[in-house]
Design an enzyme around this catalytic site. Structure first.
Site, PDB file in Angstrom:
ATOM      1  N   CYS A 119       0.805  -1.229   0.000  1.00  0.00           N
ATOM      2  CA  CYS A 119       0.000   0.000   0.000  1.00  0.00           C
ATOM      3  C   CYS A 119       0.836   1.277   0.000  1.00  0.00           C
ATOM      4  CB  CYS A 119      -0.949  -0.010   1.190  1.00  0.00           C
ATOM      5  SG  CYS A 119      -2.171  -1.346   1.102  1.00  0.00           S
ATOM      6  N   HIS A 246      -3.129   7.111   2.284  1.00  0.00           N
ATOM      7  CA  HIS A 246      -3.570   5.810   1.782  1.00  0.00           C
ATOM      8  C   HIS A 246      -4.909   5.492   2.415  1.00  0.00           C
ATOM      9  CE1 HIS A 246      -4.048   1.617   1.071  1.00  0.00           C
ATOM     10  NE2 HIS A 246      -3.755   1.274   2.314  1.00  0.00           N
ATOM     11  N   ASN A 276     -10.273  -0.257   0.181  1.00  0.00           N
ATOM     12  CA  ASN A 276      -8.806  -0.209   0.177  1.00  0.00           C
ATOM     13  C   ASN A 276      -8.308  -0.810  -1.135  1.00  0.00           C
ATOM     14  OD1 ASN A 276      -6.048  -0.681   0.508  1.00  0.00           O
ATOM     15  ND2 ASN A 276      -6.225  -1.243   2.654  1.00  0.00           N
TER      16      ASN A 276
END
Length: 337
Positions: A119, A246, A276
């Site tokens: 990520c 993020h 996500n």
């Protein structure tokens, strides 16, 4: 580790932006038909209401190429010398997915390679591209974050399956001056492999996550990286108009905001509708924020991320005046094939 902007080479300047989401939206209610959970449980613990899931025939390269094509159109030029793809879900173990994406875009012959930092991958890819520009290897670099994260959790995992989704985002970086709007500031990067088991996908298996421990590390590392990147840029936290984190979990974003005294009006949050999306989440959030006016030319931004590995990173820039791109949440006209 930091990549200071005091090097003698040129700066990397954002000059194009694009994003792509699969058209299929899966709501919490739809997931609840398959999992032992509830819409309220998912929303209160993650902030997610829906997420985009790619159909089985759609690849990471498909998503990446769609976002990259939009970024090149935004830039107004396809004259790039390198393509850096941040992804956790390459289409094959070998070869890398980036050369396929480059070929799909008609960019055969340029340097093209994948970066794997989960990520935090997009921030790592930005630093890599900035180094190519500073070293004179490239004048323009296409940087993409693309992931099909929804396929990693076990189908019956009520903890991880509601979190993860699919998507892609991209920027074009060009050689320029560090005083220009769009110039990347110093990049802060870090890792700690002693905690690799906190979020892991073993060979042939499904995602394993130790949520509470991961939460604590995410908040600590993102706060520290944000502070360091802002300080290296010569700013104060109060100077930052928008933090673009993020999109891992709204609780993480809220905790980071509280620790840094950054109110909700200064945080870009798109997780409610995207979930996500791994390395895609920051460029996707940028594209949506630029489309809806949350981020405007002249805004001081800090991009900050945390991921498995453990990895983390952050950087700053003043948002430039780019050619408008459609909202990734509302425009699904791009054919993914």
């Amino acid at each position: 580790m930091t990549s200071p902007r005091t090097s003698p080479g040129p700066a990397a300047v954002v000059c194009g932006l694009g994003a792509a989401l699969p058209p299929r939206s899966v709501s919490n209610a739809q997931l609840c038909r398959e999992l032992d959970t509830s819409d309220e449980w998912i929303r209160t613990r993650t902030g997610i209401r829906e997420r985009r899931i790619a159909d089985p025939g759609v690849s990471t390269a498909d998503l990446a190429a769609a976002a990259a094509d939009q970024a090149l159109q935004s830039c107004g030029s396809s004259d790039v010398q390198a393509l850096v793809l941040a992804t956790t879900t390459p289409d094959h173990l070998m070869p890398a997915t980036a050369p396929t994406v480059a070929a799909r875009l008609g960019l055969t012959g340029i340097a093209a390679f994948d970066v794997a930092a989960v990520c935090t991958g997009f921030v790592y890819a930005l630093a890599t591209a900035a180094g190519l520009i500073a070293g004179g290897t490239a004048q323009q670099v296409l940087v993409i974050g693309a992931d099909r994260m929804a396929r990693l959790p076990a189908p019956d995992d009520r903890t991880t399956r509601p979190l993860f989704a699919d998507g892609a985002g991209a920027v074009v970086l060009r050689s320029g001056d560090d005083s220009e709007a769009g110039a990347l500031g110093p990049v802060v990067l870090g890792s700690d492999g002693t905690h690799r088991d906190l979020l892991l996908v073993p060979h042939g298996g499904h995602m394993q996550m130790q949520g509470p421990q991961l939460f604590r590390h995410a908040v600590t590392r993102m706060c520290a990286a944000t502070r360091q990147a802002v300080q290296l840029a010569g700013w104060h936290i109060a100077d930052v108009d928008r933090v673009v984190p993020h999109q891992a979990n709204s609780r993480i974003t809220d905790a980071v905001g509280r620790h840094l005294a950054i109110g909700t009006d200064r945080r870009v949050q798109t997780i409610a509708h995207t979930g996500n999306t791994g390395a895609a989440s920051i460029p996707l959030a940028l594209a949506q924020a630029a489309a809806d006016g949350t981020v405007l030319p002249g805004h001081r931004l800090c991009l900050t991320a945390f991921g498995a590995g453990l990895t983390w990173g952050a950087t700053t820039l003043i948002w430039p005046d780019l050619k408008p791109a459609p909202s990734p949440l509302h425009d699904t006209a791009k054919e993914l094939s």
